[in-house]
Scaffold this active site. Structure first.
Site, PDB file in Angstrom:
ATOM      1  N   HIS A   1      -9.112   3.550  -1.875  1.00 12.90           N
ATOM      2  CA  HIS A   1      -7.497   3.478  -1.796  1.00 12.90           C
ATOM      3  C   HIS A   1      -7.185   2.402  -2.983  1.00 12.90           C
ATOM      4  CE1 HIS A   1      -3.795   2.174  -0.227  1.00 12.90           C
ATOM      5  NE2 HIS A   1      -4.289   1.044   0.589  1.00 12.90           N
TER       6      HIS A   1
ATOM      7  N   CYS B   1       0.128   2.880   6.273  1.00  8.18           N
ATOM      8  CA  CYS B   1       0.281   1.653   6.993  1.00  8.18           C
ATOM      9  C   CYS B   1       0.679   0.505   5.782  1.00  8.18           C
ATOM     10  CB  CYS B   1      -0.679   0.918   7.901  1.00  8.18           C
ATOM     11  SG  CYS B   1      -2.140   0.998   6.940  1.00  8.18           S
TER      12      CYS B   1
ATOM     13  N   CYS C   1       0.819  -1.234   0.061  1.00  8.26           N
ATOM     14  CA  CYS C   1      -0.003   0.017  -0.095  1.00  8.26           C
ATOM     15  C   CYS C   1       1.040   1.297   0.061  1.00  8.26           C
ATOM     16  CB  CYS C   1      -1.014  -0.009   1.293  1.00  8.26           C
ATOM     17  SG  CYS C   1      -1.854  -1.512   1.260  1.00  8.26           S
TER      18      CYS C   1
END
Lengths: 402, 715
Positions: free
Chosen positions: A358, A388, A92
């Site tokens: 996202h 994160c 991510c």
């Protein structure tokens, strides 16, 4: 750093549902990126031959976004043949990792102008397509207690004592802020509408935001990880957290980041590049940090990463005006605020991924544009961007206006 | 106004008969309105049991509104087209989602949008008619199936299976379409509606039959999805194959393949339909598409429709044709005439030669019989129409005699003198020649008004063009009857007045001369060969010249000079002339059939003849674009001059003649249409540039200057 890494511009696509019914499903990943590259080219009358490298994050680099999607996009956008491209994957954080690598290369004097960002067409290459030991290797999963990230998010909430109401309330606020920001034009400078080859607009603005979201609507949703937690993941996680009696599953699709399609691109360069090309820097990258924490709870890296970035810059929490933490899950953002002892009023002021989605590999660099625009709007100086990351990692980038 | 006739029978089955204005049903504004109206009605019909689509015309539905596509210029036009196809698709989806069976009773050809409508029906049954075709011919006009055709064909047949129909526009007869999996059944025409109805009644309530494959959960596209590892290499390889075929000059096939690949599992069905629309609607703005629609459709219709045929002469038919000379040309003409139902007398100096000519037809039919397209009986019937002979008598009473003997005036004169008396009262004498002046030949005739030139192209049975050459004294009636004969044998006739090289040979020659000129100037010959191919010409010009033979070019030129038809002083490319003279005269490089020309020909292929290095100037290069433009511009300028001189009677004749006769790249739309989409003024400016750099032969002819002055296209 030997020289400054200036941010000359930061753009992104709007985000839309990452399913076949989403507006961007029909747009190939190379085209998502290509639209941004061409926008940068046009906005700055850019001689693309000047660009030293293009770094793009992508977490499922296969299928339509496989085989170095960065270089494919560069060629397909008609950029000068001298411009290389590389795709990277730090889960991510990929988009922000790309930015940080660009900053490092420019800062070290190795390069003068780079474009960094990311792309993820989650509708075309679904999350998890890449497989890998963390998800699909019995020996690895068994030995390392590798559990889905949602279990970690629920574990954070359980440890912190946050209830379903607490995380839902956070989500409602995210939706409210995102809708307000979008409708108030706060994203207009950075969002480049996605168009087809005929010039027809496919998507103008973020369309994933659900402005009418309230506690009642969110309360009706089922917890996403309760069932799989019950299969055994909860027990695997708790084998490392014996102090916790049971994981309370509070995260739902309503208070977790949305699955969307999107891309981002940030143009980062040296003072020399600015002079040569007549570009005015909008900001600079002050410091960056990446680290890792416990991979099982997985999602508590951002706070420590932000502290590390501050330490490197010789600054403190008080020196930062705005904070941006990727809303992978509500508990992640709440834990970040707690770790850094900062309030929601300076954090994710324009909402986040719970509302807007996202697009995994693209998000990190999207947040650069969000923060840069907001610093300018509020006439503030510094912003910290954190995410994160799978495997327990955390990443941060501190930017400031110049 | 035409309509979709809506009739509901006692069983609750609605038959919708498409009966739009005009001779054929086409997919246009009227079509969409009609479809919308009936779909709305169907959706509201509460006791509806089933639906049958059929047509009141000889064809089912054939094609789209090409005039509108040709006229598309602006972004608004593109948007309108997008909205149009999206609306059509939405109606198709409505039909597919009706809770009752929907059948297409295909009574006549279903092409393009017509087939696309059928594909949205649950059942497709076609009438067993020999002239019925189903297919998606859009690509032939630079377009693509844009109303769901690419997407649904991929779902039905897989990417590879659908390629011949979507990318090559292959059309099928009814049984072939069943075998291919595109339609379900063939029945005799009078059983068509009954069959459709029986199917509809039987399919009621059967969910499997009512659900389209693409709406069936778990349905797998034949051949698998595009992202399957075994397909990935095929996708890239397929793209390369398509590039090779189109030389990268045709935008449509690339877009079609892209849509097909995306449709196979990368996009969901609805997104794929939308993506297809997006990729389709921009095509009509491209010059390649405009050129192909303008010439291959409208131009061709104009030519075949008789734009250059004198009016007021009644339509005629030839009953009995005599053909003198049973060589390559004569035997091909005999075949075409016999197939068209005309009695043929094929004469040569020996019976053996004449029989050999007749055997050519037998040979062509043998292939058709072997493929099952024709029967042995049909072959015998055709052969029975051809009389092979070495005698004059059988020619008695022919209403047309075509002389196809060796290209020499003395021989042609002799044959004429020996046979012209055999013509029936009022019969026509035609000379098949590609270079000899018709007026001169007609002077030996006892009736020059009945004398005409027919320039057939080789091989005659395959080449669709006939260049009819009108001599100074040829009558309008002779021309009209010759035109009718051309149509009778299914050729496309262009009409030109007598001039050296007529239209086609002259223009063809200009390309070959320019290529020779480039080589003579010292340009690397391989560059000339490859860049000429890169313009879209079917064959590189050096190879082509080798095929034609360099010695023939030289001989024709010298004959024409001898006859006073050409003056060496006016030669546009003296260096090329000198070069060809040396190649043939000094080095014996006469061409492929003579042991080699530009190339040496061996068992392992061809390579450039080493001797060409005598002309090659190392380091002498001109821009690639200049090489390409010099070749194409020479042919275009020659065409303009021919038009200016009044040799050509219509622009359409030039466009069709150049594409069908002398290999003009189809995406140019022919050598005059090319100027239109290039931009008349821009073309003139480029001529000026080329003239300044390479010589006066590129100077814009007066007719071009006139058209440029008021920005008037050549139509």
């Amino acid at each position: 750093m030997q020289s400054e890494a200036f941010i000359f511009d930061a753009v992104r696509t709007p985000r839309s549902k990452g399913k076949s019914s989403g507006a961007l499903h029909e747009v190939k990943p190379v085209k998502l990126l290509g639209g941004l590259l061409n926008a940068l080219e046009q906005r700055h009358d850019l001689d693309t031959a000047y660009v030293d490298d293009v770094v793009m994050g992508c977490t499922s680099p296969l299928g339509d976004q496989g085989s170095n999607v960065a270089k494919a996009a560069v060629i397909n956008a008609g950029w000068d043949e001298s411009v290389p491209g590389v795709q990277l994957d730090r889960f991510c954080a990929s988009g922000l990792e790309a930015v940080n690598i660009a900053a490092a290369k420019v800062g070290s004097g190795q390069e003068d102008l780079m474009v960094a960002g990311g792309v993820e067409s989650m509708s075309r290459v679904p999350m998890g397509s890449a497989g890998g030991a963390m998800f699909a290797d019995v020996e690895y999963v068994f030995n390392n207690k590798s559990v889905p990230q949602g279990i970690g998010a629920d574990l954070i909430a359980t440890i912190e004592g946050w209830t379903r109401e607490d995380v839902d309330a956070y989500a409602v606020e995210s939706q409210k802020r995102a809708a307000h920001a979008r409708d108030g034009g706060r994203f207009d400078r950075s969002v480049i509408p996605v168009k087809d080859e005929n010039g027809f607009t496919i998507l103008e603005r973020d369309d994933f935001i659900k402005p009418g979201t309230d506690m009642q609507k969110l309360g009706a949703l089922n917890a996403s990880f309760e069932a799989i937690g019950g299969y055994g993941y909860d027990d695997m996680a708790l084998s490392r957290y014996p102090q916790v009696a049971a994981i309370k599953h509070v995260h739902t699709p309503g208070n977790s980041s949305g699955i969307v399609d999107g891309a981002s691109a940030v143009m980062i360069g040296s003072e020399k590049a600015g002079k040569d090309l007549g570009l005015t820097p909008r900001g600079r990258i002050v410091s960056t940090a990446v680290l890792a924490t416990d991979p099982i709870i997985m999602l508590i890296g951002p706070g420590p990463a932000a502290k590390k970035a501050l330490d490197k810059a010789g600054l403190t929490v008080n020196d930062v005006d705005l904070w941006e933490i990727n809303e992978a899950f509500a508990s992640v953002a709440m834990r970040y605020m707690k770790d850094l002892d900062i309030g929601h009023e300076v954090t994710n002021v324009n909402g986040g991924a719970i509302a807007m989605g996202h697009p995994l590999g693209a998000t990190g660099a999207m947040l650069v544009s969000t923060m840069l625009d907001e610093l300018e709007r509020q006439d503030k100086k510094r912003a910290m961007i954190s995410l994160c990351v799978g495997g327990g990692m955390g990443i941060s980038t501190l930017i400031e206006r110049v | 106004m035409g309509q979709f006739v809506y009739e509901k029978d006692a069983d609750g089955v609605v038959t919708i008969t498409i009966d739009l204005d005009g001779a054929v049903n086409t997919v246009g504004e009227e079509f969409l309105l009609g479809l919308e109206e009936v779909v709305t009605k169907l959706k509201a019909d509460s006791d509806l049991q089933g639906v049958i689509f059929t047509s009141a015309k000889d064809t089912f539905v054939a094609g789209g509104d090409l005039e509108k596509l040709l006229a598309a210029e602006t972004e608004e036009d593109v948007k309108e087209l997008y909205d149009y196809v999206q609306s059509f698709k939405a109606l198709q989806r409505d039909l597919e989602k009706l809770p009752v069976p929907v059948a297409a009773a295909i009574n006549g050809s279903a092409l393009g949008g017509g087939l696309e409508l059928c594909l949205a029906c649950n059942y497709r049954v076609a009438a067993d008619r020999h002239d019925l075709r189903v297919g998606l011919p859009e690509v032939g006009l630079g377009l693509m199936p844009g109303a769901g055709g690419c997407v649904r064909m991929v779902y039905l047949l897989g990417v590879q299976g659908a390629m011949p129909y979507c990318i090559e526009g292959k059309q099928l007869r009814p049984q072939q379409a069943v075998d291919a999996g595109i339609i379900h059944k063939v029945v005799s025409a009078d059983e068509l509606l009954a069959d459709a109805k029986a199917w509809v009644l039987g399919a009621r309530g059967n969910k499997d039959l009512l659900t389209q494959p693409w709406d069936t959960k778990g349905y797998r596209v034949p051949g698998g999805i595009s992202n399957a590892p075994k397909n990935l290499a095929m996708i890239s390889g397929g793209t390369a194959m398509m590039f090779q075929k189109t030389r990268g000059l045709m935008p449509a096939p690339a877009r079609i393949l892209d849509v097909m690949v995306e449709a196979a599992g990368r996009l969901d069905f609805e997104s794929a339909l939308r993506y297809e629309s997006r990729r389709f609607v921009g095509l009509p703005l491209l010059p390649e598409t405009k050129n192909m629609i303008a010439s291959l459709f409208f131009g061709l219709n104009k030519v075949n429709g008789g734009a250059s045929r004198p009016k007021g002469v009644p339509k005629s038919k030839v009953k009995r044709v005599g053909i003198l000379g049973a060589g390559m040309m004569g035997q091909g003409i005999a075949y075409c005439a016999a197939v068209a139902g005309i009695d043929v007398v094929l004469k040569d100096i020996s019976l053996q030669a004449a029989e050999k000519g007749k055997a050519y037809t037998a040979k062509l039919f043998d292939k058709k019989v072997a493929r099952g397209h024709k029967t042995e009986a049909e072959k015998e019937e055709i052969l029975a129409r051809i009389t092979a002979t070495d005698q004059k008598e059988p020619l008695e009473g022919c209403d047309l005699i075509i002389e196809a003997v060796f290209e020499r005036i003395d021989i042609k004169d002799k044959v004429l003198a020996e046979h012209q008396e055999l013509l029936a009262e009022g019969g026509i004498w035609a000379s098949n020649t590609s270079t000899l002046p018709i007026t001169r030949l007609s002077q030996s005739s006892n009736n020059a008004a009945k004398f005409i030139g027919m320039h057939f192209f080789s091989p005659v049975d395959k080449m669709p063009l006939l260049e009819i050459v009108v001599g100074e004294e040829t009558s309008d009636e002779t021309l009209a009857r010759s035109f009718d004969f051309a149509r009778q044998i299914k050729k496309t006739p262009i009409v030109v007045n007598d001039s050296v090289g007529f239209y086609t040979s002259r223009t063809f020659g200009s390309k070959l001369e320019e290529a020779a000129q480039l080589v003579a100037e010292g340009i690397e010959p391989m560059m000339v060969e490859n860049l000429s191919r890169a313009t879209g010409l079917p064959t590189g010009l050096l190879s082509l010249h080798d095929e034609v033979s360099l010695s023939l070019t030289r001989d024709v030129y010298e004959t024409q000079v001898e006859m006073g038809l050409r003056d060496p002083k006016d030669d546009a490319t003296p260096a090329a002339r000198e070069f060809l003279h040396e190649m043939v005269g000094k080095h014996d490089r006469k061409g492929k059939a003579h042991g080699g020309g530009y190339f040496d020909y061996g068992s392992d292929g061809k390579r450039l003849w080493d001797g060409l290095s005598a002309w090659r100037k190392e380091g002498h290069a001109i821009p690639d674009q200049d090489v390409k433009d010099r070749i194409i511009f020479r042919a275009v300028i020659e065409s303009l001059v021919v038009l200016e001189e009044g040799v050509l009677r219509s622009v359409a004749d030039a466009n069709i003649g150049s594409i069908m006769g002398i290999g003009a790249p189809v995406q140019t739309g022919g050598y005059l249409q090319y100027v239109n989409t290039y931009g008349v003024q821009r073309f003139k400016d480029r001529c000026d540039e080329l003239a300044a750099a390479y010589g006066e032969r590129f100077a814009p002819p007066a007719i071009l200057q006139e058209h440029a002055a008021d920005n008037r296209p050549f139509v």
